[in-house]
Design a protein around this motif. Structure first.
Motif, short mmCIF file in Angstrom:
data_model
loop_
_atom_site.label_atom_id
_atom_site.label_comp_id
_atom_site.label_asym_id
_atom_site.label_seq_id
_atom_site.Cartn_x
_atom_site.Cartn_y
_atom_site.Cartn_z
N ARG A 106 -0.91 13.20 7.62
CA ARG A 106 -1.95 12.16 7.56
C ARG A 106 -1.37 10.86 7.03
NH1 ARG A 106 -7.28 13.14 3.92
NH2 ARG A 106 -7.80 14.64 5.55
N LYS A 107 -1.45 9.82 7.81
CA LYS A 107 -0.95 8.51 7.40
C LYS A 107 -1.87 7.89 6.35
CE LYS A 107 0.75 4.16 9.31
NZ LYS A 107 0.95 3.36 10.55
N ASN A 108 -1.26 7.40 5.26
CA ASN A 108 -1.99 6.76 4.17
C ASN A 108 -3.06 7.66 3.55
OD1 ASN A 108 -0.52 4.31 4.48
ND2 ASN A 108 -1.86 3.76 6.19
N GLY A 109 -2.77 8.96 3.55
CA GLY A 109 -3.70 9.91 2.96
C GLY A 109 -3.49 10.05 1.46
N ASN A 110 -4.13 11.03 0.86
CA ASN A 110 -4.06 11.22 -0.59
C ASN A 110 -2.64 11.54 -1.07
OD1 ASN A 110 -6.94 10.89 -1.15
ND2 ASN A 110 -7.18 12.78 0.01
N THR A 111 -1.90 12.32 -0.29
CA THR A 111 -0.52 12.64 -0.66
C THR A 111 0.32 11.37 -0.70
OG1 THR A 111 -0.70 14.83 0.36
CG2 THR A 111 1.52 13.99 -0.05
N GLU A 112 0.17 10.55 0.32
CA GLU A 112 0.97 9.32 0.38
C GLU A 112 0.59 8.33 -0.72
OE1 GLU A 112 3.20 6.76 3.78
OE2 GLU A 112 1.34 7.78 4.33
N LEU A 113 -0.69 8.29 -1.09
CA LEU A 113 -1.10 7.41 -2.18
C LEU A 113 -0.50 7.88 -3.51
CD1 LEU A 113 -4.86 6.83 -1.24
CD2 LEU A 113 -2.97 5.20 -1.05
N LEU A 114 -0.42 9.21 -3.69
CA LEU A 114 0.19 9.76 -4.90
C LEU A 114 1.69 9.45 -4.91
CD1 LEU A 114 -0.60 11.43 -7.42
CD2 LEU A 114 0.09 13.48 -6.14
#
Length: 197
Positions: free
Chosen positions: A30-38
């Protein structure tokens, strides 16, 4: 209350403070999802301490799983499969620290990041310079035990490889994209990144 946890924040200590080379593997498709925000919060902290960070979004790269062909054992750590993993190998062979980041899918890390981990088997034939690691993981469940298999997998990897575990940051109850915004786990990840020296 949504749970965010961190364990074992241990800055690398020494008389000289030198920047570290850090590779972050984002296993979320997922692009710009919760993982990437973390991840981005971690990177912000790490770079503020003078570290150099390279992020790979492997959920959107073409990386095949390991076929156990043993080619790497007879070719000085070279992998027979020529795909996007070759770019990651270049970074892994010049890094001090590896950060594995993944949402929890069916009680574990995503298939995309698992393919990368399996392909790191070349390190058995040609050791990588990695000495430390960290884990970032998010999940939608309210049951905090849902992340335990992911943590156990990560700990098994660090133990086997002899890497120092510098920290684990998790966040529950973040199912929809952006749910992690405003939660304390972002600050925790940022602090973890900042502590690496």
């Amino acid at each position: 209350m949504k749970n965010g946890n961190i364990f074992n924040i241990k800055p690398l200590k020494g008389e000289l403070v030198m920047s570290k080379r850090i590779v972050v593997i984002n296993g979320s498709p997922r692009k710009n999802g919760n993982t990437e925000l973390l991840i981005d919060a971690f990177i912000q902290g790490a770079e503020s301490s003078g570290n150099h960070v390279t992020k790979f979004n492997v959920g959107r790269m073409k990386i095949t799983g390991c076929t156990d062909c043993k080619y790497c054992f007879t070719h000085l750590g070279e992998c027979a499969i020529k795909d996007n993993m070759q770019e990651i190998y270049q970074a892994l062979y010049s890094t001090d620290m590896l950060v594995l980041a993944s949402p929890v899918y069916w009680h574990g890390m995503t298939g995309q990041i698992k393919s990368v981990i399996d392909r790191m088997n070349v390190g058995t034939a040609k050791p990588m310079p990695i000495t430390a690691a960290a884990l970032l993981s998010v999940y939608g469940d309210t049951d905090t035990e849902a992340v335990e298999p992911t943590i156990s997998h990560y700990k098994a990897i660090t133990k086997y490889m002899g890497w120092k575990d510098l920290g684990i940051v998790t966040q529950s109850e973040v199912m929809e994209k952006g749910d992690i915004k405003g939660l304390s786990s972002l600050a925790t990840a940022r602090d973890l990144g900042k502590s690496i020296q």
